[in-house]
Design a protein around this motif. Structure first.
Motif, mmCIF file in Angstrom:
data_model
loop_
_atom_site.group_PDB
_atom_site.id
_atom_site.type_symbol
_atom_site.label_atom_id
_atom_site.label_comp_id
_atom_site.label_asym_id
_atom_site.label_seq_id
_atom_site.Cartn_x
_atom_site.Cartn_y
_atom_site.Cartn_z
ATOM 1 N N THR A 186 0.854 -1.172 0.000
ATOM 2 C CA THR A 186 0.000 0.000 0.000
ATOM 3 C C THR A 186 0.899 1.233 0.000
ATOM 4 O O THR A 186 1.770 1.362 0.861
ATOM 5 C CB THR A 186 -0.930 0.017 1.223
ATOM 6 O OG1 THR A 186 -1.776 -1.134 1.179
ATOM 7 C CG2 THR A 186 -1.793 1.274 1.237
ATOM 8 N N VAL A 187 0.696 2.105 -0.965
ATOM 9 C CA VAL A 187 1.539 3.281 -1.142
ATOM 10 C C VAL A 187 0.727 4.519 -0.804
ATOM 11 O O VAL A 187 -0.343 4.744 -1.386
ATOM 12 C CB VAL A 187 2.069 3.366 -2.585
ATOM 13 C CG1 VAL A 187 2.858 4.654 -2.799
ATOM 14 C CG2 VAL A 187 2.912 2.143 -2.915
ATOM 15 N N SER A 188 1.210 5.308 0.131
ATOM 16 C CA SER A 188 0.587 6.594 0.442
ATOM 17 C C SER A 188 1.476 7.706 -0.088
ATOM 18 O O SER A 188 2.699 7.640 0.042
ATOM 19 C CB SER A 188 0.399 6.741 1.955
ATOM 20 O OG SER A 188 -0.482 5.749 2.449
ATOM 21 N N TYR A 189 0.861 8.707 -0.682
ATOM 22 C CA TYR A 189 1.638 9.824 -1.207
ATOM 23 C C TYR A 189 0.847 11.110 -0.998
ATOM 24 O O TYR A 189 -0.384 11.093 -0.892
ATOM 25 C CB TYR A 189 1.980 9.622 -2.685
ATOM 26 C CG TYR A 189 0.798 9.802 -3.608
ATOM 27 C CD1 TYR A 189 0.614 10.989 -4.308
ATOM 28 C CD2 TYR A 189 -0.145 8.794 -3.775
ATOM 29 C CE1 TYR A 189 -0.471 11.173 -5.146
ATOM 30 C CE2 TYR A 189 -1.237 8.966 -4.609
ATOM 31 C CZ TYR A 189 -1.393 10.154 -5.287
ATOM 32 O OH TYR A 189 -2.485 10.336 -6.102
ATOM 33 N N SER A 190 1.552 12.210 -0.922
ATOM 34 C CA SER A 190 0.899 13.498 -0.745
ATOM 35 C C SER A 190 1.788 14.581 -1.335
ATOM 36 O O SER A 190 2.987 14.377 -1.542
ATOM 37 C CB SER A 190 0.640 13.786 0.736
ATOM 38 O OG SER A 190 1.863 13.799 1.462
ATOM 39 N N GLY A 191 1.191 15.734 -1.603
ATOM 40 C CA GLY A 191 1.986 16.835 -2.127
ATOM 41 C C GLY A 191 1.245 17.625 -3.182
ATOM 42 O O GLY A 191 0.010 17.661 -3.210
ATOM 43 N N THR A 192 2.006 18.249 -4.053
ATOM 44 C CA THR A 192 1.445 19.066 -5.124
ATOM 45 C C THR A 192 2.027 18.615 -6.461
ATOM 46 O O THR A 192 3.171 18.167 -6.546
ATOM 47 C CB THR A 192 1.768 20.559 -4.919
ATOM 48 O OG1 THR A 192 3.189 20.738 -4.839
ATOM 49 C CG2 THR A 192 1.119 21.075 -3.645
ATOM 50 N N TYR A 193 1.212 18.749 -7.497
ATOM 51 C CA TYR A 193 1.608 18.367 -8.855
ATOM 52 C C TYR A 193 0.969 19.367 -9.792
ATOM 53 O O TYR A 193 -0.248 19.584 -9.755
ATOM 54 C CB TYR A 193 1.132 16.946 -9.137
ATOM 55 C CG TYR A 193 1.209 16.493 -10.570
ATOM 56 C CD1 TYR A 193 2.435 16.297 -11.210
ATOM 57 C CD2 TYR A 193 0.045 16.207 -11.286
ATOM 58 C CE1 TYR A 193 2.495 15.861 -12.521
ATOM 59 C CE2 TYR A 193 0.097 15.761 -12.596
ATOM 60 C CZ TYR A 193 1.319 15.584 -13.214
ATOM 61 O OH TYR A 193 1.369 15.144 -14.512
#
Length: 341
Positions: A102-109
């Motif tokens: 399970t991959v969690s990611y966050s931020g801006t793109y």
């Protein structure tokens, strides 16, 4: 199949071969990755092609020209920017070996109206497969020109499942490979969230798209081609369940159409059920979940609700669909009814 992707394949082949060579070295030093760094590494800005580890994460940066750069930051964070002087670039952080994590990611793109992806990206061998779970993209939708195999609903959104083929093209094992590409392309674009990788792998398998048995790298990547943009992404690994034996009996449908349940795969905290609808093409199926249960994902139907009475309707993928139910200690199958619409 004719390839409609705008990406220059010769360039992407160099990306794959660069990453493949790096993966071999990283796997040989797996203890470093598993143990993590003894102390936090300082930020590091990359402007030339390189791979390695940083703060316990595998990374790759590649470009063929121009002003693209990527800065490696704390833990699984990286930031990137590129302008139109760059023909093609790709970079990101992740793991030297892919898995059902399970991959969690966050931020801006910030893709703008440009050719660019934000995607979980990896390879398998035996057979050789290139795969993408595309979370966001700019002007080019990778669904274009690929063969559609239905949908999967997971992690709060619906993904189109697709396959395309590359013939005599560069890959991680050489410069003349024939292989399939598997795609999950999210219909509702986002730049932060959780990717339950196993749900995509399982959805591909249900569609007859089988990954290889030998995983290569798996990274949360930003990629751009003849474009400009930026990203600032932090990635980390979550946790998953362990498979156990599944249930063996089901409940018949009622009403003026028929919906029949059958067993799918079972895990330590959830189980899959397959639903087959007959005697109608416009239908509404109601699943009455038991106490504590909730719908975690679904495929090949438009499903509304997550607890209690959950409804499913056709979404253009036929009369067979499925759901994943979080058991919360209750392994009793839901009751089911079917009505024509």
């Amino acid at each position: 199949m004719t390839d409609t992707s705008p990406w220059p394949r010769s360039s992407r082949g160099r990306i794959r071969m660069l990453l493949a060579a790096a993966c071999a070295a990283v796997v040989a030093a797996a203890g470093l990755i598993l143990a993590g760094p003894a102390h936090a590494e300082a930020d590091r800005t990359l402007t030339s092609n390189t791979t390695g580890t940083h703060n316990g994460y595998f990374f790759s940066f590649w470009k063929d020209s121009g002003n693209a750069s990527m800065t490696l930051r704390a833990d699984g964070r990286y930031s990137s920017s590129w302008d139109r002087s760059t023909n093609n670039w790709v970079g990101g952080k992740g793991w030297a070996t892919g898995s059902r994590r399970t991959v969690s990611y966050s931020g801006t793109y910030n893709p703008g109206n440009n050719n660019t992806y934000l995607a979980l990206y990896g390879w398998t061998r035996n057979p050789l497969i290139e795969y993408y779970v595309v979370e966001n993209f700019g002007s080019y939708n990778p669904s274009n020109g690929a063969t559609r195999f239905g949908t999967v609903t997971t992690d709060g959104g619906t993904y189109d499942i697709l396959r395309s083929q590359r013939v005599n093209q560069p890959c991680i094992d050489g410069d003349r490979c024939t292989f399939y590409q598997f795609w999950s392309v999210r219909q509702q674009k986002r730049s932060s969230g959780t990717i339950t990788t196993a749900n995509h792998f399982d959805a591909w398998a249900r569609a007859g798209l089988t990954l290889g048995t030998n995983h290569s790298y798996q990274i949360m990547a930003t990629e751009g081609y003849q474009s400009s943009g930026s990203s600032d992404i932090t990635v980390r690994e979550g946790s998953g369940g362990s498979p156990t034996t599944g249930p063996t009996t089901g409940n018949p449908g009622t009403g003026n159409c028929t919906a029949t349940l059958s067993a799918g795969e079972q895990f330590g905290d959830r189980f899959n059920l397959n639903v087959a609808v007959s005697n109608a093409s416009n239908w509404t199926v109601t699943l009455n979940l038991n106490g504590g249960q909730s719908i975690q994902n679904s495929w090949n139907a438009a499903v509304s609700g997550t607890t209690g009475s959950v409804t499913a309707r056709p979404n253009g993928n036929g009369n067979n669909f499925g759901v994943t139910i979080m058991a919360n200690g209750n392994w009793t199958w839901p009751t089911i009814t079917c009505q024509t619409s």
